[in-house]
Design a protein around this motif. Sequence first.
Motif, mmCIF file in Angstrom:
data_model
loop_
_atom_site.group_PDB
_atom_site.id
_atom_site.type_symbol
_atom_site.label_atom_id
_atom_site.label_comp_id
_atom_site.label_asym_id
_atom_site.label_seq_id
_atom_site.Cartn_x
_atom_site.Cartn_y
_atom_site.Cartn_z
ATOM 1 N N GLU A 103 18.883 27.382 -67.209
ATOM 2 C CA GLU A 103 20.146 26.652 -67.233
ATOM 3 C C GLU A 103 20.844 26.659 -65.880
ATOM 4 N N ASP A 143 12.416 32.246 -61.510
ATOM 5 C CA ASP A 143 13.851 32.177 -61.206
ATOM 6 C C ASP A 143 14.444 33.511 -61.660
ATOM 7 N N THR A 156 22.159 32.625 -65.005
ATOM 8 C CA THR A 156 20.815 33.068 -65.386
ATOM 9 C C THR A 156 20.798 34.580 -65.542
ATOM 10 N N SER A 180 18.236 28.213 -59.881
ATOM 11 C CA SER A 180 17.697 27.538 -61.066
ATOM 12 C C SER A 180 17.462 26.054 -60.782
HETATM 13 MG MG LIG Z 1 20.374 30.519 -62.339
#
Ligand SMILES: [Mg+2]
Length: 430
Positions: free
Chosen positions: A231, A258, A239, A205
């Motif tokens: 985040e 992501d 995530t 991320s």
């Molecule tokens: Mg992540």
Amino acid sequence: MSPDASTQSRDAVIAKRTVDDRPTTDEIRKLADAAGYDPVAEVTQIRSEAAATNLGPGKAEELAEVVAETDAGVVVVDNDLSASQTRELVETCPEGTEVLDRHRLVLDIFEEQAGSKRAKLQVERAQLEYDLPRIRERITRELAGENLAHDEKGGQRVRDVEQRIDELDRKLAELGDDAETRRERRREEGFEFVALAGYTNVGKSTLLHRLADELDFETDDDHEDLDGTAEIEDRLFKTLDTTTRRATIGDRRTLVTDTVGFVDDLPHELVESFHGTLSATESADCAVLVADASDPPAELRRKVETSLDLLEDAEGEVLAVLNKADLLDADELAERERAFEAFSLDPIAVSAVEDWNLDTLRERIADALPDRRETELRLPNDDDAMSVVSWLYDRADVRDVTYGDEVRVEFAAKESVIEKARAKAETVDV
Ligand SMILES: [Mg+2]
Ligand SMILES: Nc1nc2c(ncn2[C@@H]2O[C@H](COP(=O)(O)OP(=O)(O)OP(=O)(O)O)[C@@H](O)[C@H]2O)c(=O)[nH]1
């Protein structure tokens, strides 16, 4: 069930059995922590699986003593327990002790973190799949005690769970695979896909923020599928939904996704149900396998191996990235790079936090993206031609446009865009 973030974390005793290697508990401790437990003691053992309690009988007794001494209400076992093993361990431990295996723990984390409707339905489905054999085992046991009244009830419970699974399947099917449809549309618009994949907590991320933030060349309103946030936290499974952002890599229009982090022994049905992450990775034009350079070499190799297994069906090129290079000196970094030789990968060392070597990464990604071809298109000079030219501006790298009796457009684009442009030009001709 895991306590939510607002309640205090509960004390847990960690138990782990391995067949030959010395048991390490770093990861299960982090998983327990992510699920809201506080590991206060651990009991480990090297031996083959014991049928009754997974751990050997003596070790199970020792575990029960440690649970009593520490007054912990929870045992987290870093092995997959059968229904009867869970029950035996519950019975061995002090009354009221909850026993969770690795599989259950991961489900609890996913349950707490799942944000989207799809993710919630998928987690519920995975939990029911997990529960089903356990409910069946209980019924069989009760039947053995010839408690037929219970069997009636138990049979109904199994049917209820099966029906709910069917219902969840229907709901999930109704939701459709939006992501896949959106990807198709984006491809038609000339975008290329880059997926950031890898073990949980390696910095995917953070990397997405870096690649997108600096190069996010425009934000327009009709891109509601492109999200602004992913985040970041030093926590496993931060995530749990894929996030896609726009970036320019070299001069290529890309969408960087992501994804949910991988972990060893992720229960199969969970991987199935989280196939959003895998399908994003599989269909990407380039899959960036992110690894954490600060992991010791053996752990690094294990995590890369797990990630590569899950990237087996990736259609695009797989690029390896050693993130968090800022935490190591040159010798340590070289040692980590060598760990990739076994996989025939040549990793790019970067630091997402310190923005180090990310330009090299961008270049390598650009090189890995599918070839683009330069070509030209000639159109009669009229309004229709203008619409084709503006269509091309949105999807290709338009190098030159000359206007005369006809309009000549020189551009570079992916083969699929060139084909579409030619088809459009033909309808204009007629
Ligand atoms: Mg992540
Ligand atoms: N020192 C250092 N820390 C980093 C770097 N990149 C990420 N981190 C830290 O590593 C932790 C995890 O980062 P994330 O970006 O959330 O990792 P992730 O792979 O998305 O994790 P999950 O979503 O949980 O799978 C955070 O505390 C980051 O600040 C880096 O280049 N150097």
